[in-house]
Design a protein around this motif. Structure first.
Motif, PDB file in Angstrom:
ATOM      1  N   THR A  90      33.227  33.523  40.659  1.00  0.00           N
ATOM      2  CA  THR A  90      34.578  33.665  40.118  1.00  0.00           C
ATOM      3  C   THR A  90      34.584  34.119  38.659  1.00  0.00           C
ATOM      4  O   THR A  90      35.552  33.884  37.939  1.00  0.00           O
ATOM      5  N   GLY A  92      34.620  37.216  37.707  1.00  0.00           N
ATOM      6  CA  GLY A  92      35.327  38.476  37.569  1.00  0.00           C
ATOM      7  C   GLY A  92      34.419  39.682  37.469  1.00  0.00           C
ATOM      8  O   GLY A  92      34.876  40.777  37.116  1.00  0.00           O
ATOM      9  N   ASN A 122      42.585  38.061  44.663  1.00  0.00           N
ATOM     10  CA  ASN A 122      43.246  38.482  43.434  1.00  0.00           C
ATOM     11  C   ASN A 122      43.297  40.009  43.454  1.00  0.00           C
ATOM     12  O   ASN A 122      42.320  40.676  43.109  1.00  0.00           O
ATOM     13  N   ALA A 273      39.635  41.241  43.590  1.00  0.00           N
ATOM     14  CA  ALA A 273      38.636  40.303  43.088  1.00  0.00           C
ATOM     15  C   ALA A 273      38.756  39.039  43.925  1.00  0.00           C
ATOM     16  O   ALA A 273      39.760  38.834  44.618  1.00  0.00           O
ATOM     17  N   VAL A 277      39.177  33.668  39.987  1.00  0.00           N
ATOM     18  CA  VAL A 277      38.844  34.359  38.733  1.00  0.00           C
ATOM     19  C   VAL A 277      39.865  33.940  37.671  1.00  0.00           C
ATOM     20  O   VAL A 277      41.066  33.860  37.963  1.00  0.00           O
ATOM     21  N   ARG A 281      41.298  37.297  32.932  1.00  0.00           N
ATOM     22  CA  ARG A 281      40.420  38.367  33.408  1.00  0.00           C
ATOM     23  C   ARG A 281      41.098  39.169  34.527  1.00  0.00           C
ATOM     24  O   ARG A 281      40.945  40.385  34.605  1.00  0.00           O
ATOM     25  N   VAL A 282      41.829  38.456  35.391  1.00  0.00           N
ATOM     26  CA  VAL A 282      42.572  39.156  36.439  1.00  0.00           C
ATOM     27  C   VAL A 282      43.600  40.087  35.800  1.00  0.00           C
ATOM     28  O   VAL A 282      43.738  41.257  36.186  1.00  0.00           O
TER      29      VAL A 282
END
Length: 343
Positions: A90, A92, A122, A273, A277, A281-282
């Protein structure tokens, strides 16, 4: 004097602590700078998913500051790679492109190996999707959906294998609107159905707008219904399934089914993703993906190579995935029966 000195020490300590906190708080952009991101493609090199990935990779590098490493992971009709993305760490640093429509149908039907929940990815966004269109052969004389439905006889609808997209489209939309039609399946390909339409053996078929365009432009086919809520181009003036549902009995129920059906194709080819995460970052990856998809150089290259693009944001893609999988029991049973070819 002593009290003033202690206050000064305390203030200094707070200031130093604040500076240390600022130094250790790393932004998403700083995190990705110089890192390597594994981009999983769930199919062999050379196919459409691989080509889309390799074309956009330099632009993702441009907007993330990271290196994009393409990792081809074929197997189980795209499920192996999709599962790999879903179960990735997770942090990313693992993302990838998936066959959204196929992964949704596999999940709904409980296919072995579908160890993921599509709505839980994500999503960074969608690269392209198929707008579904129903076309009638020019030779049939059918020029509107009303004529198809009220022609006084059961029209013949062509489809490929049981559970394929042309079949699922035909039986779900046919069931929603109680169309008087006979779905003939088993054609090897959509081109075989089009040949049967030219012969007059089949009056209509469902398919993607992209694959139908040449027949429409040549005058062999007429679009009489489609899935697009905001039609443009050749679809302007042609009713959508939502237009029909809005004026029908049980409108709300019909629209609910059709929104789920639309999601099967509208999720398209998304980039995702894994769950878990960190949100910042998402958000950073979503922003980078949107910038990459709208980069003038990337768009010009796609136009030149006749590669279709139909961007949707990560948030919107997630909404479509949820609509296609978060179904009430009756709708779920209908979809599963269609996917398994039981209608």
């Amino acid at each position: 004097m002593r009290r003033t000195f202690l206050k000064g020490l305390a203030a200094t300590a707070i200031a130093v602590t604040g500076l240390a906190g600022a130094a250790t708080a790393q932004s998403a952009a700083e995190f990705y700078a110089g890192k390597s991101i594994d981009w999983i493609v769930p199919y062999e090199p050379g196919g459409g998913y691989d080509e889309y990935s390799r074309v956009i990779a330099p632009y993702m590098e441009k907007y993330t500051g990271a290196r994009i490493d393409i990792v081809n992971m074929p197997g189980s009709g795209g499920m192996k790679g999709a599962v790999e993305i879903f179960n990735a760490p997770t942090d990313g640093l693992t993302i990838g492109i998936i066959n959204g429509s196929a992964m949704i149908t596999n999940e709904l039907a409980g296919i072995e190996g579908a160890d993921y929940k599509v709505a839980d990815y994500n999503f960074l966004g969608r690269m392209v999707a198929d707008i579904r269109v129903m076309v009638a052969s020019a030779g049939s004389g059918i020029t509107s959906i009303e004529q198809y439905m009220d022609n006084g006889q059961a029209e013949v609808m062509g489809a490929t294998g049981l559970g394929g997209s042309t079949y699922v489209d035909a039986v779900i939309v046919g069931d929603v609107f109680k169309m008087d039609q006979r779905v003939v399946h088993g054609f090897n390909s959509s081109s075989d159905i089009r040949t049967a339409m030219l012969r007059g053996d089949v009056q209509a078929m469902w398919g993607s707008l992209g694959s139908a365009l040449s027949g429409i432009e040549d005058g062999d086919h007429v679009v009489i219904l489609h899935s697009e809520a905001n039609p443009t181009g050749v679809l302007e003036g042609v009713p959508s399934v939502f237009d029909l549902a809005a004026n029908a009995e049980d409108s709300d129920y019909k629209i609910k089914i059709l929104q789920g059906w639309e999601g099967l194709s509208a999720v398209g080819r998304p980039v995702a993703a894994p769950p878990g995460v960190p949100e910042d970052r998402v958000a950073f990856l979503r922003d980078a993906f949107e910038k990459a998809m709208n980069d003038p150089e990337f768009v010009a290259g796609a136009v030149e190579s006749k590669r279709e693009l139909l961007f949707a944001s990560g948030v919107r893609t997630g909404e479509l995935a949820k609509a296609a999988t978060d179904l009430d029991e009756a709708t779920r049973k209908l979809f599963i029966a269609a996917i398994k070819g039981e209608i």
